[in-house]
Write a protein that holds these residues in place. Structure first.
Motif, short mmCIF file in Angstrom:
data_model
loop_
_atom_site.label_atom_id
_atom_site.label_comp_id
_atom_site.label_asym_id
_atom_site.label_seq_id
_atom_site.Cartn_x
_atom_site.Cartn_y
_atom_site.Cartn_z
N ASN A 182 0.85 -1.20 0.00
CA ASN A 182 0.00 0.00 0.00
C ASN A 182 0.88 1.24 0.00
O ASN A 182 0.49 2.28 -0.51
CB ASN A 182 -0.88 0.04 1.26
N ILE A 183 2.05 1.09 0.61
CA ILE A 183 3.00 2.22 0.59
C ILE A 183 4.42 1.65 0.57
O ILE A 183 4.69 0.61 1.19
CB ILE A 183 2.78 3.16 1.82
N LYS B 139 7.01 7.11 -0.37
CA LYS B 139 7.45 8.11 0.60
C LYS B 139 8.96 7.91 0.82
O LYS B 139 9.42 6.78 0.81
CB LYS B 139 6.71 7.83 1.92
N LYS C 97 4.10 0.12 -10.91
CA LYS C 97 2.96 0.91 -10.41
C LYS C 97 1.92 0.08 -9.66
O LYS C 97 1.25 0.58 -8.76
CB LYS C 97 2.31 1.66 -11.57
N GLY D 180 2.43 1.10 -4.49
CA GLY D 180 1.48 1.90 -3.72
C GLY D 180 1.96 3.33 -3.69
O GLY D 180 2.60 3.81 -4.63
N LYS D 181 1.65 4.02 -2.58
CA LYS D 181 2.18 5.39 -2.42
C LYS D 181 3.69 5.30 -2.24
O LYS D 181 4.19 4.28 -1.77
CB LYS D 181 1.62 5.98 -1.13
#
Ligand SMILES: NC(=O)C1=CN([C@@H]2O[C@H](COP(=O)(O)OP(=O)(O)OC[C@H]3O[C@@H](n4cnc5c(N)ncnc54)[C@H](O)[C@@H]3O)[C@@H](O)[C@H]2O)[C@@H](O)CC1
Ligand SMILES: Nc1ncnc2c1ncn2[C@@H]1O[C@H](COP(=O)(O)OP(=O)(O)O)[C@@H](O)[C@H]1O
Ligand SMILES: [K+]
Length: 462
Positions: A165-166, A190, A183, A187-188
């Motif tokens: 998810n991230i 950071k 992609k 996920g996101k």
């Protein structure tokens, strides 16, 4: 925009030397980065399973287990004993405070994937494949440490990869995270800082940049004493399928171009806002050609291609060898992957499959731009690549609602619109592509019903 690096291992090494840091300090910061994210997002009693491999990605996970110990309900699963010195040290530290080790994985509220990082260098064995598959099937919130396990340094999925998810990536953004294939896994994204001066990354050279929303420059009008001619006159060359030219024209008109004319030999039925002519307009400031074009007489095509005006070349034109003679400083190319492999073949660069291209998008974009450094290339995809010469800009805002006939025609219209209004080609591509994807992102109904008309409506409201 943010810098992206092909690899950060050598950067980490250089930073350690420059600032008298150590691997241990960097790793502590890496783990603190994930700890902070978890502490901010989740409640104290939630169950966390950290899955650690044998390399330093695994060591990050062991350090994280120590940092979260007693603050959350943390379990640590090791695929095997750590192989690296720092991994062994992290294990000693974790054991000394009685971190909870588990022998089996289970569906925790949160799973942190620390199996493989950037060191993945061979095919996954059966155990790793089974492990990742099981983790993917859990309905947990999934965090990938540095890079989802199973994605290699070029952003290719080996056999399987962790679906996060991230992804909390260490130090700086990596190219691998922005392949089209990645992609569905990252996920996101950071970045966790590693205790290295920001200045260090700012001053380190790269040729790749991730576009941000703030890079969008809308064509606001800054003078009042103006007339329609002030904002350019776009000519869209129509062919067999006039619908594509209409979509491109409507997108261009809505994005600020003063006048838009469809050039067609036949009298077409077109929206009343758009003009129609048989020949290129005298005051034309940019041209869009290719969308819905079909067959065209070579001499007619050549007469258009040789005009010293900014041009967007799209779609059917990538199957015509004639364009190779006109890949110059006036041109923007907007192929999708299938069109790009045709172009690569026509240009005698390589004859490859779409799959090969999609697994190595940056490589082939580079090869093309080395051969045609004057051209601006926009390669469509789930992460759009905009390239000229050695520079690459990535737009990752797009989503699958754009996978629909006519989305590309809107994009070509938007780019041509900005070129007609005087934007430089790279800047025009960046702002048009951002407007295109942000409009899709803002469409909140669902992800299947977006039409080119909705896209254009959204662009009016940016
Ligand atoms: N460079 C640094 O100083 C930092 C590195 N960090 C972490 O370190 C990671 C890189 O660590 P490593 O270089 O140890 O690499 P990895 O942790 O990715 O692991 C590679 C290990 O797995 C083995 N391996 C590779 N492919 C395999 C396969 N298909 N099947 C089975 N085994 C396989 C390798 O032989 C090696 O032992 C980064 O991703 C990041 O998470 C962070 O701690 C931040 C600081
Ligand atoms: N899954 C996706 N994620 C992000 N962008 C997408 C996705 N699918 C399509 N797009 C975008 O939509 C556009 C499709 O263009 P194209 O295939 O040329 O369509 P058409 O020729 O029918 O207009 C491109 O800008 C592409 O980047
Ligand atoms: K990982």
């Amino acid at each position: 925009m943010k810098k992206i690096f092909d690899e950060v291992r050598s950067l980490d090494k250089k930073a350690i030397e420059n600032y008298f840091l150590s691997e241990d300090i960097l790793m502590e910061h890496a783990s603190i980065g994930i700890q902070k994210y978890i502490t901010k997002k989740f409640k104290k009693n939630e169950k966390i399973l950290i899955v650690s491999g044998t390399g330093n990605n695994g060591a990050d996970g062991i350090a994280l287990a120590r940092l979260l110990h007693k603050k959350f309900d943390v379990s640590l699963y090791l695929t095997n004993e750590p192989k690296t010195e720092i991994g062994k040290l992290q294990l000693k530290r974790a054991k000394s405070i009685n971190v909870n080790f588990v022998k089996d994985i289970f569906q925790a509220d949160i799973i942190v994937d620390c199996i493989f990082g950037t060191g993945l260098n061979k095919e996954l064995d059966k155990n790793s494949i089974d492990l990742i598959e099981k983790l993917n099937n859990f309905k947990s919130f999934k965090i990938a440490c540095d890079i989802p396990s199973g994605l290699d340094i070029l952003g290719r999925v080996t056999t399987i990869a962790f679906k996060a998810n991230i992804t909390i990536t260490m130090g700086a953004l990596k190219t691998a995270l922005f392949s089209d294939v990645a992609k569905d896994y990252v996920g996101k994204i950071k970045v966790a800082k590693l205790g290295i001066e920001d200045e260090f990354f700012q001053s380190t050279l790269t040729n790749k940049y991730l576009l941000e929303k703030s890079d969008l420059v809308l064509p606001y009008r800054n003078i009042e004493n103006s007339h329609k001619g002030t904002y350019g006159h776009l000519n869209v060359i129509s062919g067999e399928k006039v619908g594509a030219s209409i979509i491109a024209s409507m997108a261009a008109f809505s994005f600020g171009t003063g006048l838009v004319t469809i050039i067609s030999e036949n009298q077409e039925s077109i929206p009343h806002l758009i003009m129609q002519d048989k020949v290129i307009s005298k005051n034309c400031t940019a041209i869009a050609i290719g969308m819905g074009l079909g067959k065209i007489d070579d001499s007619k095509l050549e007469n258009i291609l040789k005009l010293k005006l900014p041009k967007v070349l799209d779609a059917d034109i990538f199957y015509n060898k004639l364009i190779l003679e006109y890949l110059n400083e006036y041109v923007v190319l907007t192929p999708h992957p299938k069109e790009f492999i045709s172009l690569l073949k026509l240009a005698n660069i390589t004859d490859i499959s779409i799959e090969e291209l999609q697994n190595n998008r940056f490589k082939y974009v580079k090869e093309f731009c080395n051969k045609y450094p004057d051209v601006v290339l926009l390669l469509k995809g789930s992460n759009v690549i905009i390239a000229q010469d050695d520079n690459i800009y990535i737009n990752s805002f797009g989503n699958s609602s754009l996978s629909k006939g006519g989305s590309g025609d809107v994009l070509s219209g938007l780019i041509a619109s900005l070129l007609a209004q005087g934007y430089k080609r790279v800047e025009g591509c960046i702002s048009a592509s951002l407007a295109h994807t942000l409009s899709a992102l803002n469409y909140s109904k669902n992800n299947y019903s977006l039409t080119p008309d909705n896209l254009i409506e959204g662009i009016k409201n940016l």
